[in-house]
Each structure stands twice: as structure tokens, then as C-alpha cells.
Design a protein around this motif. Sequence first.
Motif, mmCIF file in Angstrom:
data_model
loop_
_atom_site.group_PDB
_atom_site.id
_atom_site.type_symbol
_atom_site.label_atom_id
_atom_site.label_comp_id
_atom_site.label_asym_id
_atom_site.label_seq_id
_atom_site.Cartn_x
_atom_site.Cartn_y
_atom_site.Cartn_z
ATOM 1 N N ILE A 1 0.862 -1.201 0.000
ATOM 2 C CA ILE A 1 0.000 0.000 0.000
ATOM 3 C C ILE A 1 0.892 1.243 0.000
ATOM 4 N N ALA A 2 1.917 1.221 0.835
ATOM 5 C CA ALA A 2 2.832 2.373 0.918
ATOM 6 C C ALA A 2 3.527 2.627 -0.418
ATOM 7 N N ASP A 3 3.905 1.556 -1.109
ATOM 8 C CA ASP A 3 4.576 1.722 -2.409
ATOM 9 C C ASP A 3 3.677 2.480 -3.381
ATOM 10 N N CYS A 4 2.391 2.171 -3.367
ATOM 11 C CA CYS A 4 1.461 2.873 -4.257
ATOM 12 C C CYS A 4 1.401 4.355 -3.869
ATOM 13 N N CYS A 5 1.393 4.634 -2.558
ATOM 14 C CA CYS A 5 1.344 6.035 -2.099
ATOM 15 C C CYS A 5 2.599 6.794 -2.534
ATOM 16 N N LEU A 6 3.773 6.157 -2.387
ATOM 17 C CA LEU A 6 5.026 6.825 -2.778
ATOM 18 C C LEU A 6 4.992 7.219 -4.250
ATOM 19 N N TRP A 7 4.451 6.324 -5.065
ATOM 20 C CA TRP A 7 4.331 6.632 -6.496
ATOM 21 C C TRP A 7 3.293 7.735 -6.722
ATOM 22 N N LEU A 8 2.149 7.591 -6.053
ATOM 23 C CA LEU A 8 1.015 8.489 -6.302
ATOM 24 C C LEU A 8 1.332 9.940 -5.961
ATOM 25 N N SER A 9 2.146 10.162 -4.950
ATOM 26 C CA SER A 9 2.465 11.542 -4.560
ATOM 27 C C SER A 9 3.750 12.037 -5.224
ATOM 28 N N SER A 10 4.295 11.242 -6.142
ATOM 29 C CA SER A 10 5.545 11.628 -6.822
ATOM 30 C C SER A 10 5.253 12.272 -8.175
ATOM 31 N N PRO A 11 6.257 12.897 -8.785
ATOM 32 C CA PRO A 11 6.069 13.444 -10.131
ATOM 33 C C PRO A 11 5.748 12.367 -11.165
ATOM 34 N N MET A 12 6.030 11.094 -10.842
ATOM 35 C CA MET A 12 5.693 10.014 -11.775
ATOM 36 C C MET A 12 4.180 9.894 -11.978
ATOM 37 N N ALA A 13 3.413 10.495 -11.069
ATOM 38 C CA ALA A 13 1.945 10.431 -11.175
ATOM 39 C C ALA A 13 1.361 11.831 -11.365
ATOM 40 N N SER A 14 2.121 12.698 -12.020
ATOM 41 C CA SER A 14 1.749 14.117 -12.064
ATOM 42 C C SER A 14 0.449 14.412 -12.813
ATOM 43 N N TYR A 15 -0.047 13.454 -13.592
ATOM 44 C CA TYR A 15 -1.302 13.697 -14.317
ATOM 45 C C TYR A 15 -2.442 12.848 -13.737
ATOM 46 N N VAL A 16 -2.218 12.303 -12.539
ATOM 47 C CA VAL A 16 -3.225 11.442 -11.920
ATOM 48 C C VAL A 16 -3.930 12.210 -10.810
ATOM 49 N N THR A 17 -5.206 12.467 -10.994
ATOM 50 C CA THR A 17 -5.987 13.063 -9.905
ATOM 51 C C THR A 17 -7.423 12.575 -9.992
ATOM 52 N N GLY A 18 -8.071 12.503 -8.834
ATOM 53 C CA GLY A 18 -9.447 12.008 -8.772
ATOM 54 C C GLY A 18 -9.542 10.503 -8.979
ATOM 55 N N ALA A 19 -8.415 9.802 -8.896
ATOM 56 C CA ALA A 19 -8.413 8.351 -9.132
ATOM 57 C C ALA A 19 -8.684 7.586 -7.835
ATOM 58 N N LEU A 20 -9.405 6.504 -7.967
ATOM 59 C CA LEU A 20 -9.672 5.600 -6.842
ATOM 60 C C LEU A 20 -8.955 4.298 -7.196
ATOM 61 N N ILE A 21 -7.826 4.054 -6.548
ATOM 62 C CA ILE A 21 -6.930 2.995 -7.023
ATOM 63 C C ILE A 21 -6.975 1.771 -6.109
ATOM 64 N N PRO A 22 -7.538 0.655 -6.595
ATOM 65 C CA PRO A 22 -7.513 -0.552 -5.774
ATOM 66 C C PRO A 22 -6.101 -1.127 -5.718
#
Length: 259
Positions: free
Chosen positions: A226-247
Motif C-alpha cells: 500500500i505504501a509503495d502505491c502512495c510513494l508513487w502516487l504523490s511523486s512526479p511520476m503520477a503528475s497527471y493522476v488526480t481524482g483516481a480511486l486505485i484498488p
Amino acid sequence: MTVSQPFDYSGRSVFVAGGTSGINLGIARAYAKAGASVAVLSRKQAKVDAAVAELREHGGSVLGFVADVREFDAVAAALTSARDRFGELDVLVSGAAGNFPAPITAMSSNAFNAVIGIDLAGTYNVLRAGYEHLRKPGASVINISAPQSSIPMPMQVHACSAKAGVDMLTRVCAIEWGAAGVRVNAVIPGPITGTEGMARLAPTPQIEQVITESVPLARYGTTQEIADCCLWLSSPMASYVTGALIPVDGGWSLGGAAQ
Ligand code: HXC
């Protein structure tokens, strides 16, 4: 294949509401290991003290706050204090949750409101108070939801209702805060090993086995995943991801494993 630490959060500040046990502590730990300054908040002094001591072992700045996410003023004071110490926040995680299995007919209005208050109103409180202190643009908010947000489950009317609200809160804030450059997403953990939530919902090895057999990847997940997904999600690697509900659930929410 092993994965070395791919994210560097040095110089970044992270606030994790509920970060003193289980999934949320795993998230706080991952950010601390990646070099961030980390603040955690939960209700019990002993749990806050233990989490702060553990997180400090990773060498960075760590703050702990004792507060109930249902109390807006206490949450706001903690966030202001974290901002005063760390500067503006880069990552805000809202993960405090409460749960117990009970049919609606055995659930008092106080019991229903306790879970709505912690999970849904608590998330509102964290986001509403935290927004003032986010490093805009570039900051990221992560809400910790649950499969109950979209899958109706018996004995879970409080959590289903609350987490459905958390998902919608996530999506509305993503729209409202997008122009300021603040991304807002939700992670939806499936069955995660060693958590209080699963101890409550799957209290016997037999129930655990039934759940494991319904996961396409045929195992429980880990707090690290779960933490690995968070590290990615708050990084610039996910800069165009918003409003996503990620299982992050090994495929559990797909509705059944192949036989
Ligand atoms: C019926 C219950 C109950 C039960 C508590 N209540 N447990 N009713 N069945 N098993 C009722 C109480 O009787 C009371 O109602 C009301 O709920 C509030 O209880 P309190 O203990 O006074 O409140 P509080 O201290 O605020 O506790 C909140 C809580 C508690 C949610 C009820 O369980 C808690 O603090 N949990 C925190 C830890 C936790 O649950 N972690 C797991 C989260 S996991 P009356 O009418 O008597 O006053 C998660 C995701 C799981 O959420 C996802 C899995 C896939």
C-alpha cells in the motif's frame, strides 16, 4: 526481482492522519525511509509515542500529535503545528478509520455515527484543515478508502456508507483543487496482513482462508505494498493522476478468483 528505493522524498514533508498503526504506519514508515519529514496523528498518546520512536530510527524529523479526527479544531491545530515545524506540506494522507462488524439492527445511531464521524467527517476535517498548509502547486492528497466504498457488504453499513463518501469527497476535491495544482486521489487497500481491520473482519483462520481464495493473486497484501502505491502516487511520476480511486487489492474487488 528486488526493488531498491526508487523515490527520494528528502526535503519533503508528509502528514499522515492515523499514522500510528497498520496501513497508515506502514505509509508513514515508507515516507520516512524515503527521506521525508513525517508527522503522524492519532487518538492515543501511547500509540503516537511508539510510532514516533520507531519512525525516528530512520533518521529524519518526526512529529506526533494526539487528536481525534472527529474534532476539527484539534486536527487544524496539529496541521498548523506541523506546517510551522516543517514548512508547507507536500503530502497529506487521511487514513484514520474505525470499524466493527454488526448488522444495522444491532447498530445504535451512536455506533453508526462513530464510524461516519471518524472515516468520512474525519477525512473532511483533515482535508479542509490541511488544504491551507499544502505546498501549492505540487502537493498531493491521498485518502485511504476501502473496498466497502463500492461493494455492499453485510455487517458493514457504517463503513460502506462512510467510505463511499470518502471516494466522492476525493473526486470533488480533485476537481475543486486541480487549478491550484493539488492532486487528490484515493487508495483502496484489499485484505492486508497484520492489520486491525482484518483482525476484526476476518477473526479466524477459516475466514482468512475463504478471503484468500477469493483474491486472484491468492494472498493477502502487505502494508508495504500500500505504501509503495502512495510513494508513487504523490511523486512526479503520477503528475497527471488526480481524482483516481486505485484498488491495491490483488484483484479482490474484481469479484472472485479463477477456480
Ligand atoms: C455494535 C458497537 C460495536 C460492535 C462499538 N459499538 N463496537 N456496536 N457492535 N461490535 C458501538 C458502541 O456500543 C457505541 O454505541 C458506539 O459504537 C461507539 O463506541 P465507542 O467505543 O464509545 O466509540 P469510539 O471510542 O469512538 O470507538 C470507535 C469505534 C471503535 C469505531 C467504535 O471500534 C474504534 O475506535 N475503532 C478504531 C480502530 C479500528 O476500528 N480500526 C480498524 C479500522 S479498519 P453506544 O450506542 O453503545 O453508545 C477499516 C477498514 C477495514 O476501517 C477494511 C477491510 C477490508
